[in-house]
Enzyme design. Structure first.
Site, PDB file in Angstrom:
ATOM      1  CB  SER A   7       5.851  -6.304  -5.377  1.00 37.28           C
ATOM      2  OG  SER A   7       5.201  -4.821  -5.665  1.00 37.28           O
ATOM      3  CG  HIS A  46       0.650  -6.487  -1.666  1.00 36.36           C
ATOM      4  ND1 HIS A  46       0.312  -5.234  -2.327  1.00 36.36           N
ATOM      5  CD2 HIS A  46       1.907  -6.529  -1.513  1.00 36.36           C
ATOM      6  CE1 HIS A  46       1.456  -4.508  -2.550  1.00 36.36           C
ATOM      7  NE2 HIS A  46       2.543  -5.045  -2.209  1.00 36.36           N
ATOM      8  CD  GLN A  67       1.563  -5.709  -5.803  1.00 38.75           C
ATOM      9  OE1 GLN A  67       2.641  -6.312  -5.835  1.00 38.75           O
ATOM     10  NE2 GLN A  67       1.674  -4.356  -5.826  1.00 38.75           N
ATOM     11  CD  GLU A  68      -1.298  -2.508  -5.563  1.00 36.19           C
ATOM     12  OE1 GLU A  68      -2.037  -1.307  -5.912  1.00 36.19           O
ATOM     13  OE2 GLU A  68      -0.213  -2.475  -4.965  1.00 36.19           O
ATOM     14  CD  GLU A  76      -0.803  -1.789  -1.284  1.00 36.56           C
ATOM     15  OE1 GLU A  76      -1.790  -1.369  -1.793  1.00 36.56           O
ATOM     16  OE2 GLU A  76       0.181  -1.552  -1.437  1.00 36.56           O
ATOM     17  CG  ASP A  87       0.503  -2.219  -9.153  1.00 34.70           C
ATOM     18  OD1 ASP A  87       0.945  -2.617 -10.241  1.00 34.70           O
ATOM     19  OD2 ASP A  87       0.934  -2.030  -8.072  1.00 34.70           O
ATOM     20  CD  GLU A 126       1.064   0.838  -9.681  1.00 32.02           C
ATOM     21  OE1 GLU A 126      -0.113   1.194  -9.473  1.00 32.02           O
ATOM     22  OE2 GLU A 126       1.778   0.557  -8.984  1.00 32.02           O
ATOM     23  CG  ASP A 180       5.485   0.883  -8.602  1.00 36.00           C
ATOM     24  OD1 ASP A 180       6.334   1.549  -8.068  1.00 36.00           O
ATOM     25  OD2 ASP A 180       4.726   0.258  -7.878  1.00 36.00           O
ATOM     26  CE  LYS A 211       5.003   2.127  -4.906  1.00 38.50           C
ATOM     27  NZ  LYS A 211       5.375   0.712  -5.202  1.00 38.50           N
ATOM     28  CG  HIS A 241       0.015   3.249   0.044  1.00 36.01           C
ATOM     29  ND1 HIS A 241      -1.043   2.524   0.636  1.00 36.01           N
ATOM     30  CD2 HIS A 241      -0.031   2.720  -1.378  1.00 36.01           C
ATOM     31  CE1 HIS A 241      -1.460   1.672  -0.188  1.00 36.01           C
ATOM     32  NE2 HIS A 241      -0.949   1.813  -1.217  1.00 36.01           N
ATOM     33  NE  ARG A 242       6.958   0.758  -1.965  1.00 38.54           N
ATOM     34  CZ  ARG A 242       7.840   0.440  -2.441  1.00 38.54           C
ATOM     35  NH1 ARG A 242       8.902   1.246  -2.696  1.00 38.54           N
ATOM     36  NH2 ARG A 242       8.167  -0.703  -3.235  1.00 38.54           N
ATOM     37  CB  SER A 243       2.426  -3.190   0.760  1.00 36.03           C
ATOM     38  OG  SER A 243       3.882  -4.003   0.460  1.00 36.03           O
ATOM     39  CE  LYS A 263      -1.186   1.362  -6.028  1.00 34.09           C
ATOM     40  NZ  LYS A 263      -0.162   0.661  -6.329  1.00 34.09           N
TER      41      LYS A 263
HETATM   42  P1  PGA Z   1       4.958  -2.567  -2.446  1.00 35.58           P
HETATM   43  O1  PGA Z   1       3.753  -2.565  -3.778  1.00 35.58           O
HETATM   44  O2  PGA Z   1       4.676  -1.313  -1.715  1.00 35.58           O
HETATM   45  O3  PGA Z   1       4.702  -3.515  -1.705  1.00 35.58           O
HETATM   46  O4  PGA Z   1       6.424  -2.592  -3.232  1.00 35.58           O
HETATM   47  C1  PGA Z   1       3.001  -1.370  -3.874  1.00 35.58           C
HETATM   48  C2  PGA Z   1       2.983  -1.534  -5.501  1.00 35.58           C
HETATM   49  O5  PGA Z   1       3.524  -2.325  -6.175  1.00 35.58           O
HETATM   50  O6  PGA Z   1       2.399  -0.690  -5.938  1.00 35.58           O
HETATM   51 ZN    ZN Z   2       2.730  -1.064  -8.395  1.00 32.30          ZN
END
Ligand code: PGA
Ligand code: ZN
Length: 400
Positions: free
Chosen positions: A41, A150, A158-159, A203, A238, A280, A306, A331, A359-361, A382
């Site tokens: 994302s 994810h 998403q999270e 994740e 998030d 987020e 983000d 990131k 991190h990333r997914s 994170k």
């Molecule tokens: P991504 O998502 O690593 O898939 O972009 C992580 C986030 O949105 O924080």
């Molecule tokens: Zn994010």
């Protein structure tokens, strides 16, 4: 530090997708490797990602060969050289992923040359004015229930994260988190009558269909209370809202919401769930007004950029100054070089915006971000659920 040679190698991330590893060698015959994660994302202004074929094309290798034999005194001067070599706005010529691989490997080589731990070296190189603590005790943002892009379930958010205070000892806090993750798994198995293994998102968080977008919050809040963890665990989301934004509306919980309606939804969530501390990307990256309208109406909560800020110091400055964010995700691969990620961190600190190293997914075994977090004494870290490939970052946190 003189680079003798380099290589760009194809490796695979935690989703089995192709990504790059960059190795550089020095004239002493030493080699330093770094690999680059990938996001699903992604913000539209992130540094460009080249696929392995383009990254390792004869044209690219020829261009990059300019780094050989040159003496670079600092990571910044090396990164500036790469930026010039690339010559584009979004790093689409050399590839932001390739450039970051070079940049991290160069930093590792320089740290080795200086006889310093990577975190110590990065601290001296970029963050001298920030006191370097012996033990870094970040708030761990651990994503335990996965939705959005994810996961294959009905959650738009998403999270769903627990935010773990580690100030009383990192190792003990990680142990508590592992226990919490397992007991959440047991609870969800019973609740959803799942006999076998629970479905897992990118994740490492559990991925199931819930009654609505906020049911996971009820489950997490209750379990925190039940386990007597209310003093050290809080909650974070998030939303990654760009992923459910279309035609000026948010498709949320099966309804089409305006920015104002979604803002009201978040404000009532802050009221209903006192443990909820941060959100987020609550709105799309093209809707900063949404961020401002919520941040101006909460006290003591964190709104984190983000996709909105993509680890870019000017965007951090811009959105901090209009009151859209008071927290920011860092990131390095959104930026494309270590020094630009460092400059986004400094830009945030200067404006009282809390930094969360992330991190990333799609992850690799590279644990560079942990040293970057320690070097900058960042507020948060994170790194997903305490399981599978995500465990590598937790272990590096215990190590450094
Ligand atoms: P991504 O998502 O690593 O898939 O972009 C992580 C986030 O949105 O924080
Ligand atoms: Zn994010």
């Amino acid at each position: 530090m003189v680079i003798k040679d380099f290589l760009i190698r194809e490796i695979f991330d935690s989703r089995g997708q192709s990504t790059v590893e960059v190795g550089i060698s020095t004239k002493d015959g030493l080699a330093f490797y770094s690999s680059v994660p990938s996001g699903k994302s992604r913000g539209s202004k992130e540094a460009a990602v080249l696929d392995f074929k383009s990254a390792s094309s004869i044209k690219n290798i020829k261009k990059l060969s300019a780094v050989k034999g040159q003496n670079f005194a600092s990571v910044k001067s090396f990164d500036d050289f790469l930026l010039k070599l690339d010559g584009t706005k979004n790093k689409k010529a050399l590839g932001g992923n390739v450039m970051l691989g070079f940049s991290m490997s160069f930093a590792r080589a320089k740290a080795f040359e200086a006889g310093e731990e990577l975190s110590e070296f990065l601290h001296k190189e970029f963050f001298k004015d920030i006191p370097l603590k012996k033990e870094w005790s970040p708030v761990i943002f651990s994503n335990l229930i996965n939705g959005g892009e994810h996961a294959e379930n009905n959650l738009d958010i998403q999270e769903y994260m627990v935010l773990v205070d580690t100030s009383k000892g990192v190792k003990n806090s990680v142990k508590k988190l592992i226990y919490f993750y397992d007991s959440l798994g047991d609870l969800l198995k019973k609740k959803f009558r799942i006999p076998g293994i629970l479905p897992i998102g990118d994740e490492g968080g559990y991925s199931l269909d819930f009654k609505d977008n906020f049911e996971p919050m009820v489950v997490l809040s209750d379990l925190i209370k039940k386990n007597g963890l209310a003093g050290s665990f809080r909650l974070g989301l998030d939303a990654a809202a760009s992923s459910f934004y279309s035609g000026n509306r948010y498709i949320f919980g099966g309804r089409k919401l305006t920015t104002e309606k979604l803002a009201d939804t978040y404000l009532s969530a802050f009221k209903k769930f006192p443990m909820l501390y941060s959100i987020e990307d609550p709105f799309s990256e093209s809707d900063p007004e949404g961020f401002c309208s919520v941040l101006s109406r909460v006290k003591g909560n964190m709104l984190v950029g983000d996709d909105l800020t993509v680890t870019n110091s000017s965007l951090v400055e811009k959105y901090a100054s209009i009151g859209a964010i008071n927290g920011v995700i860092i990131k390095p691969n959104q930026a494309g070089t270590v020094s630009e990620a460092a400059s986004a961190i400094l830009s945030a600190r200067l404006r009282g915006v809390k930094t969360v190293i992330s991190h990333r997914s799609g992850e690799t075994e590279d644990v560079f971000i942990i040293s970057l977090g320690k070097a900058s004494d960042s507020y948060g870290l994170k790194i997903g659920s305490p399981t599978r490939e995500r465990m590598l970052k937790f272990n590096e946190l215990l190590r450094i």
